[in-house]
Design a protein around this motif. Structure first.
Motif, mmCIF file in Angstrom:
data_model
loop_
_atom_site.group_PDB
_atom_site.id
_atom_site.type_symbol
_atom_site.label_atom_id
_atom_site.label_comp_id
_atom_site.label_asym_id
_atom_site.label_seq_id
_atom_site.Cartn_x
_atom_site.Cartn_y
_atom_site.Cartn_z
ATOM 1 N N GLN A 196 0.873 -1.170 0.000
ATOM 2 C CA GLN A 196 0.000 0.000 0.000
ATOM 3 C C GLN A 196 0.908 1.217 0.000
ATOM 4 O OE1 GLN A 196 -2.565 -0.587 3.429
ATOM 5 N NE2 GLN A 196 -4.171 -1.299 2.059
ATOM 6 N N LEU A 197 0.697 2.097 -0.957
ATOM 7 C CA LEU A 197 1.643 3.168 -1.201
ATOM 8 C C LEU A 197 0.921 4.458 -1.587
ATOM 9 C CD1 LEU A 197 4.673 3.941 -1.805
ATOM 10 C CD2 LEU A 197 4.312 2.968 -4.060
ATOM 11 N N CYS B 99 4.315 1.447 -12.510
ATOM 12 C CA CYS B 99 4.207 1.228 -11.075
ATOM 13 C C CYS B 99 2.806 0.776 -10.690
ATOM 14 C CB CYS B 99 4.567 2.513 -10.336
ATOM 15 S SG CYS B 99 4.018 2.586 -8.633
ATOM 16 N N CYS B 100 1.806 1.486 -11.183
ATOM 17 C CA CYS B 100 0.420 1.140 -10.834
ATOM 18 C C CYS B 100 0.043 -0.229 -11.381
ATOM 19 C CB CYS B 100 -0.530 2.204 -11.359
ATOM 20 S SG CYS B 100 -0.456 3.718 -10.375
ATOM 21 N N THR B 101 0.507 -0.547 -12.576
ATOM 22 C CA THR B 101 0.228 -1.858 -13.167
ATOM 23 C C THR B 101 0.875 -2.958 -12.346
ATOM 24 O OG1 THR B 101 0.076 -0.867 -15.355
ATOM 25 C CG2 THR B 101 0.449 -3.241 -15.258
ATOM 26 N N GLY C 223 -1.437 -4.964 -4.840
ATOM 27 C CA GLY C 223 -1.136 -3.736 -4.111
ATOM 28 C C GLY C 223 -1.960 -2.561 -4.595
ATOM 29 N N THR C 224 -1.757 -1.437 -3.944
ATOM 30 C CA THR C 224 -2.487 -0.219 -4.264
ATOM 31 C C THR C 224 -1.537 0.968 -4.227
ATOM 32 O OG1 THR C 224 -4.436 -1.123 -3.165
ATOM 33 C CG2 THR C 224 -4.443 1.228 -3.603
ATOM 34 N N VAL C 225 -1.627 1.808 -5.244
ATOM 35 C CA VAL C 225 -0.848 3.039 -5.297
ATOM 36 C C VAL C 225 -1.823 4.195 -5.458
ATOM 37 C CG1 VAL C 225 0.880 4.369 -6.562
ATOM 38 C CG2 VAL C 225 1.129 1.888 -6.338
#
Length: 117
Positions: free
Chosen positions: A45-46, A67-69, A76-78
């Protein structure tokens, strides 16, 4: 290098404070490498805080898309916070605004982790 990254953990979420420019070359490569290290574990989580970023070009945007992909593929989540007008316009022009979870502040981004984006 025109980008610096400092990290802190708030409410169990990694917040990366970015400062400078996110452009083709060293700064985009630096961010991409740092995010790859953070996301290697999977369900990270970022929040990326852009409050001190003055300019983002297409290479910087490409690093963020990657990064998001990577984060989504690993569970995960950005989330992005404090985008300046130029960056918001870049997201609109490139029609990428829908792939990022954008918040006006880091605090609002942190609160959103408890709710659907």
């Amino acid at each position: 290098m025109d980008l610096t990254i400092t990290e802190r953990v708030l409410q169990g979420v990694l917040v990366m404070d970015l400062a400078g420019t996110l452009t083709l070359g060293d700064s985009a490569n630096y961010l991409r490498g740092r995010l790859k290290d953070v996301l290697v574990g999977g369900d990270a989580q970022l929040v990326l805080d852009f409050s001190r970023v003055t300019y983002v070009d297409s290479a910087g945007l490409g690093a963020l898309v990657a990064c998001c992909t990577t984060a989504r593929n690993g569970g995960g989540t950005v989330k992005l916070a404090h985008l300046n007008q130029q960056f918001r316009e870049l997201l609109q022009i490139t029609k990428l605004s829908g792939i990022f979870d954008v918040h006006p502040t880091v605090e609002e981004a942190l609160r959103s982790f408890g709710q659907p984006a």
